[in-house]
Design a protein around this motif. Structure first.
Motif, PDB file in Angstrom:
ATOM      1  N   ARG A  25       0.837  -1.202   0.000  1.00 46.02           N
ATOM      2  CA  ARG A  25       0.000   0.000   0.000  1.00 46.02           C
ATOM      3  C   ARG A  25       0.870   1.250   0.000  1.00 46.02           C
ATOM      4  NH1 ARG A  25      -5.191   0.415   1.121  1.00 46.02           N
ATOM      5  NH2 ARG A  25      -5.236  -1.466   2.429  1.00 46.02           N
ATOM      6  N   ALA A  26       1.961   1.227   0.775  1.00 47.11           N
ATOM      7  CA  ALA A  26       2.860   2.381   0.804  1.00 47.11           C
ATOM      8  C   ALA A  26       3.395   2.686  -0.584  1.00 47.11           C
ATOM      9  CB  ALA A  26       4.001   2.131   1.779  1.00 47.11           C
ATOM     10  N   ALA A  27       3.765   1.649  -1.338  1.00 47.32           N
ATOM     11  CA  ALA A  27       4.278   1.865  -2.696  1.00 47.32           C
ATOM     12  C   ALA A  27       3.219   2.527  -3.572  1.00 47.32           C
ATOM     13  CB  ALA A  27       4.731   0.539  -3.289  1.00 47.32           C
ATOM     14  N   GLY A  28       1.965   2.093  -3.437  1.00 44.85           N
ATOM     15  CA  GLY A  28       0.893   2.725  -4.207  1.00 44.85           C
ATOM     16  C   GLY A  28       0.676   4.168  -3.815  1.00 44.85           C
ATOM     17  N   LEU A  29       0.728   4.458  -2.523  1.00 49.08           N
ATOM     18  CA  LEU A  29       0.584   5.835  -2.055  1.00 49.08           C
ATOM     19  C   LEU A  29       1.711   6.712  -2.589  1.00 49.08           C
ATOM     20  CD1 LEU A  29      -0.400   5.168   1.664  1.00 49.08           C
ATOM     21  CD2 LEU A  29      -1.863   6.234  -0.063  1.00 49.08           C
ATOM     22  N   VAL A  30       2.929   6.220  -2.509  1.00 49.55           N
ATOM     23  CA  VAL A  30       4.081   7.000  -2.977  1.00 49.55           C
ATOM     24  C   VAL A  30       3.956   7.283  -4.468  1.00 49.55           C
ATOM     25  CG1 VAL A  30       6.570   6.888  -3.391  1.00 49.55           C
ATOM     26  CG2 VAL A  30       5.646   6.227  -1.162  1.00 49.55           C
ATOM     27  N   GLY A 141      -2.585  21.465  -4.184  1.00 50.57           N
ATOM     28  CA  GLY A 141      -1.658  20.568  -3.512  1.00 50.57           C
ATOM     29  C   GLY A 141      -2.362  19.339  -2.967  1.00 50.57           C
ATOM     30  N   ARG A 142      -1.568  18.407  -2.488  1.00 52.43           N
ATOM     31  CA  ARG A 142      -2.092  17.139  -1.995  1.00 52.43           C
ATOM     32  C   ARG A 142      -1.881  17.001  -0.493  1.00 52.43           C
ATOM     33  NH1 ARG A 142      -3.119  17.608  -6.864  1.00 52.43           N
ATOM     34  NH2 ARG A 142      -3.014  15.913  -8.401  1.00 52.43           N
ATOM     35  N   VAL A 143      -2.790  16.286   0.145  1.00 55.36           N
ATOM     36  CA  VAL A 143      -2.652  15.891   1.550  1.00 55.36           C
ATOM     37  C   VAL A 143      -2.938  14.402   1.642  1.00 55.36           C
ATOM     38  CG1 VAL A 143      -3.736  16.011   3.832  1.00 55.36           C
ATOM     39  CG2 VAL A 143      -3.165  18.111   2.616  1.00 55.36           C
ATOM     40  N   LEU A 144      -2.080  13.682   2.335  1.00 55.14           N
ATOM     41  CA  LEU A 144      -2.405  12.309   2.725  1.00 55.14           C
ATOM     42  C   LEU A 144      -2.803  12.357   4.196  1.00 55.14           C
ATOM     43  CD1 LEU A 144      -2.572   9.275   2.162  1.00 55.14           C
ATOM     44  CD2 LEU A 144      -0.229   9.106   3.045  1.00 55.14           C
ATOM     45  N   PHE A 145      -4.058  12.031   4.462  1.00 54.83           N
ATOM     46  CA  PHE A 145      -4.599  12.095   5.814  1.00 54.83           C
ATOM     47  C   PHE A 145      -4.948  10.685   6.260  1.00 54.83           C
ATOM     48  CE2 PHE A 145      -8.171  13.159   8.821  1.00 54.83           C
ATOM     49  CZ  PHE A 145      -7.385  13.826   9.754  1.00 54.83           C
ATOM     50  N   GLY A 146      -4.266  10.207   7.294  1.00 54.62           N
ATOM     51  CA  GLY A 146      -4.550   8.893   7.852  1.00 54.62           C
ATOM     52  C   GLY A 146      -5.245   9.042   9.181  1.00 54.62           C
ATOM     53  N   GLU A 147      -6.421   8.443   9.314  1.00 54.31           N
ATOM     54  CA  GLU A 147      -7.236   8.665  10.515  1.00 54.31           C
ATOM     55  C   GLU A 147      -8.069   7.423  10.833  1.00 54.31           C
ATOM     56  OE1 GLU A 147      -7.129  10.453  12.927  1.00 54.31           O
ATOM     57  OE2 GLU A 147      -8.658  12.013  13.063  1.00 54.31           O
ATOM     58  N   SER A 148      -8.281   7.185  12.121  1.00 55.42           N
ATOM     59  CA  SER A 148      -9.117   6.080  12.558  1.00 55.42           C
ATOM     60  C   SER A 148     -10.596   6.405  12.342  1.00 55.42           C
ATOM     61  CB  SER A 148      -8.879   5.790  14.047  1.00 55.42           C
ATOM     62  OG  SER A 148      -7.538   5.411  14.286  1.00 55.42           O
ATOM     63  N   PHE A 149     -11.394   5.361  12.192  1.00 56.47           N
ATOM     64  CA  PHE A 149     -12.846   5.516  12.082  1.00 56.47           C
ATOM     65  C   PHE A 149     -13.479   4.210  12.555  1.00 56.47           C
ATOM     66  CE2 PHE A 149     -11.621   3.375   8.237  1.00 56.47           C
ATOM     67  CZ  PHE A 149     -12.681   2.527   7.932  1.00 56.47           C
ATOM     68  N   ILE A 191      -9.693   7.054  -1.783  1.00 56.62           N
ATOM     69  CA  ILE A 191     -10.131   6.623  -0.460  1.00 56.62           C
ATOM     70  C   ILE A 191      -9.786   5.149  -0.314  1.00 56.62           C
ATOM     71  CG2 ILE A 191     -12.107   6.292   1.082  1.00 56.62           C
ATOM     72  CD1 ILE A 191     -13.536   8.529  -0.530  1.00 56.62           C
ATOM     73  N   GLU A 192      -9.026   4.818   0.715  1.00 53.43           N
ATOM     74  CA  GLU A 192      -8.692   3.418   0.967  1.00 53.43           C
ATOM     75  C   GLU A 192      -8.580   3.205   2.468  1.00 53.43           C
ATOM     76  OE1 GLU A 192      -4.595   2.585  -0.564  1.00 53.43           O
ATOM     77  OE2 GLU A 192      -4.631   4.749  -0.975  1.00 53.43           O
ATOM     78  N   THR A 193      -8.744   1.958   2.868  1.00 52.24           N
ATOM     79  CA  THR A 193      -8.730   1.644   4.295  1.00 52.24           C
ATOM     80  C   THR A 193      -7.837   0.439   4.560  1.00 52.24           C
ATOM     81  OG1 THR A 193     -10.691   0.205   4.154  1.00 52.24           O
ATOM     82  CG2 THR A 193     -11.063   2.538   4.583  1.00 52.24           C
ATOM     83  N   ALA A 194      -7.249   0.424   5.738  1.00 50.54           N
ATOM     84  CA  ALA A 194      -6.353  -0.660   6.134  1.00 50.54           C
ATOM     85  C   ALA A 194      -7.121  -1.977   6.211  1.00 50.54           C
ATOM     86  CB  ALA A 194      -5.727  -0.356   7.485  1.00 50.54           C
ATOM     87  N   THR A 195      -6.472  -3.030   5.764  1.00 47.82           N
ATOM     88  CA  THR A 195      -7.064  -4.360   5.838  1.00 47.82           C
ATOM     89  C   THR A 195      -6.818  -4.966   7.220  1.00 47.82           C
ATOM     90  OG1 THR A 195      -5.050  -5.466   5.080  1.00 47.82           O
ATOM     91  CG2 THR A 195      -6.608  -4.690   3.378  1.00 47.82           C
ATOM     92  N   GLY A 242     -11.261  -5.567  13.998  1.00 46.40           N
ATOM     93  CA  GLY A 242     -12.408  -5.674  13.120  1.00 46.40           C
ATOM     94  C   GLY A 242     -13.475  -4.628  13.341  1.00 46.40           C
ATOM     95  N   ILE A 243     -13.295  -3.759  14.329  1.00 51.32           N
ATOM     96  CA  ILE A 243     -14.276  -2.709  14.630  1.00 51.32           C
ATOM     97  C   ILE A 243     -13.697  -1.327  14.332  1.00 51.32           C
ATOM     98  CG2 ILE A 243     -15.756  -1.705  16.417  1.00 51.32           C
ATOM     99  CD1 ILE A 243     -15.502  -4.411  17.893  1.00 51.32           C
ATOM    100  N   LEU A 244     -12.463  -1.103  14.792  1.00 52.31           N
ATOM    101  CA  LEU A 244     -11.787   0.164  14.512  1.00 52.31           C
ATOM    102  C   LEU A 244     -11.077   0.056  13.168  1.00 52.31           C
ATOM    103  CD1 LEU A 244     -11.036   2.974  15.714  1.00 52.31           C
ATOM    104  CD2 LEU A 244      -8.914   1.910  16.516  1.00 52.31           C
ATOM    105  N   GLY A 245     -11.373   0.986  12.291  1.00 57.97           N
ATOM    106  CA  GLY A 245     -10.726   1.023  10.991  1.00 57.97           C
ATOM    107  C   GLY A 245      -9.708   2.140  10.912  1.00 57.97           C
ATOM    108  N   PHE A 246      -8.961   2.158   9.828  1.00 59.12           N
ATOM    109  CA  PHE A 246      -8.000   3.240   9.592  1.00 59.12           C
ATOM    110  C   PHE A 246      -8.050   3.594   8.118  1.00 59.12           C
ATOM    111  CE2 PHE A 246      -3.972   5.485   9.288  1.00 59.12           C
ATOM    112  CZ  PHE A 246      -3.906   6.128  10.515  1.00 59.12           C
ATOM    113  N   ALA A 247      -8.325   4.865   7.840  1.00 62.47           N
ATOM    114  CA  ALA A 247      -8.472   5.335   6.468  1.00 62.47           C
ATOM    115  C   ALA A 247      -7.233   6.088   6.014  1.00 62.47           C
ATOM    116  CB  ALA A 247      -9.689   6.251   6.352  1.00 62.47           C
ATOM    117  N   TYR A 248      -6.903   5.915   4.745  1.00 59.34           N
ATOM    118  CA  TYR A 248      -5.882   6.725   4.081  1.00 59.34           C
ATOM    119  C   TYR A 248      -6.592   7.515   2.987  1.00 59.34           C
ATOM    120  CZ  TYR A 248      -2.515   3.766   6.490  1.00 59.34           C
ATOM    121  OH  TYR A 248      -1.791   3.109   7.462  1.00 59.34           O
ATOM    122  N   LEU A 249      -6.749   8.819   3.231  1.00 61.86           N
ATOM    123  CA  LEU A 249      -7.420   9.693   2.279  1.00 61.86           C
ATOM    124  C   LEU A 249      -6.390  10.526   1.537  1.00 61.86           C
ATOM    125  CD1 LEU A 249     -10.337  11.056   4.519  1.00 61.86           C
ATOM    126  CD2 LEU A 249     -10.233   8.903   3.219  1.00 61.86           C
TER     127      LEU A 249
END
Length: 254
Positions: A25-30, A141-149, A191-195, A242-249
């Motif tokens: 995923r990091a490679a795709g983000l970069v 410009g771009r922002v990569l925002f990683g946040e729990s949900f 929009i993507e989320t951690a597996t 399985g309840i707390l997620g993490f998003a990479y926007l």
């Protein structure tokens, strides 16, 4: 050095990233972040700045600044930058994110660091961070925002198995999180989320240093403290698994 005199373990040595983020995923983000050709990269609450360093390696003309208050993490970042020949293109600054000022950059990274932008209580701190990030990047410009949900609303019983005083109000769902980004004048490019696998790699990696140390330091004076801390963290993780997620926007400022 005997087991009884050696220091307790560091907790991040098994982790490349301080978030549930796989190498793939990091490679795709970069790749995605690098396509806009950023000249300046800000990593706010950077830790050791691994993702920023990977962006700089992929965009040879870019320079970066990482901001954090953890001196050990910053030292790790500087060491990694020197080893990769990036030392002349990046600064690691020990300073609170909320007090740091700079000209707007082309790319800002904020992964798991929304709490660093002020004293607002969750989940209000997310909106505060997004508004602050809009001021840190130029239009376009771009922002990569990683946040729990919350992947789904937790029950009272599930909350009791998480961190102390866990509340269903601490996080939003993913739809609301994306809406907060839109309200801060961003368009969502991706929009993507951690597996679950990424979460397991992250949480197991966080604990692996402690467990490896305990395996050979059971007679250490601090072994019971380290063991109790590891057990408490594992119980917390299994409570929100399985309840707390993490998003990479990946966001575009307008």
């Amino acid at each position: 050095m005997t087991a009884s005199s050696s220091s307790p373990p560091p907790i991040y040595t098994w982790l490349d990233f301080n978030s549930p983020l796989s190498a793939g995923r990091a490679a795709g983000l970069v790749d995605r972040l690098g396509r806009s050709g950023p000249a300046t990269v800000l990593d706010l609450g950077c830790g050791w700045g691994e993702l920023m360093l990977q962006v700089l390696a992929a965009v040879p003309d870019a320079v970066g600044i990482g901001i954090d208050t953890n001196a050990d993490h910053l030292a790790r970042g500087r060491e990694n930058a020197e080893k990769r020949g990036l030392g002349d293109r990046v600064q690691f600054v020990e300073e609170p994110v909320a007090g740091f000022s700079s000209e707007p950059g082309d790319l800002a990274l904020c992964v798991g660091s929304s709490h660093a932008f002020g004293d607002a209580e969750p989940p209000a701190h997310t909106a505060v961070a997004l508004r602050a990030l809009r001021g840190r990047v130029r239009t376009g410009g771009r922002v990569l925002f990683g946040e729990s949900f919350w992947q789904r609303p937790p029950t009272a019983g599930e909350l009791a198995g998480m961190w102390p005083d866990a509340s269903a109000d601490e996080h939003t769902d993913l739809t609301t999180l994306v809406g907060l980004a839109a309200a801060a004048r961003f368009r969502p490019l991706w929009i993507e989320t951690a597996t679950l696998d990424e979460w397991e790699q992250f949480e197991s990696g966080y604990l692996a240093g402690k467990e490896e140390w305990l395996a050979s330091h059971g007679d250490h004076a601090e072994a019971d403290t380290v063991r109790a801390a590891a057990d408490a963290h594992r119980d917390m993780w299994l409570g929100y698994r399985g309840i707390l997620g993490f998003a990479y926007l990946t966001l575009v400022a307008y």
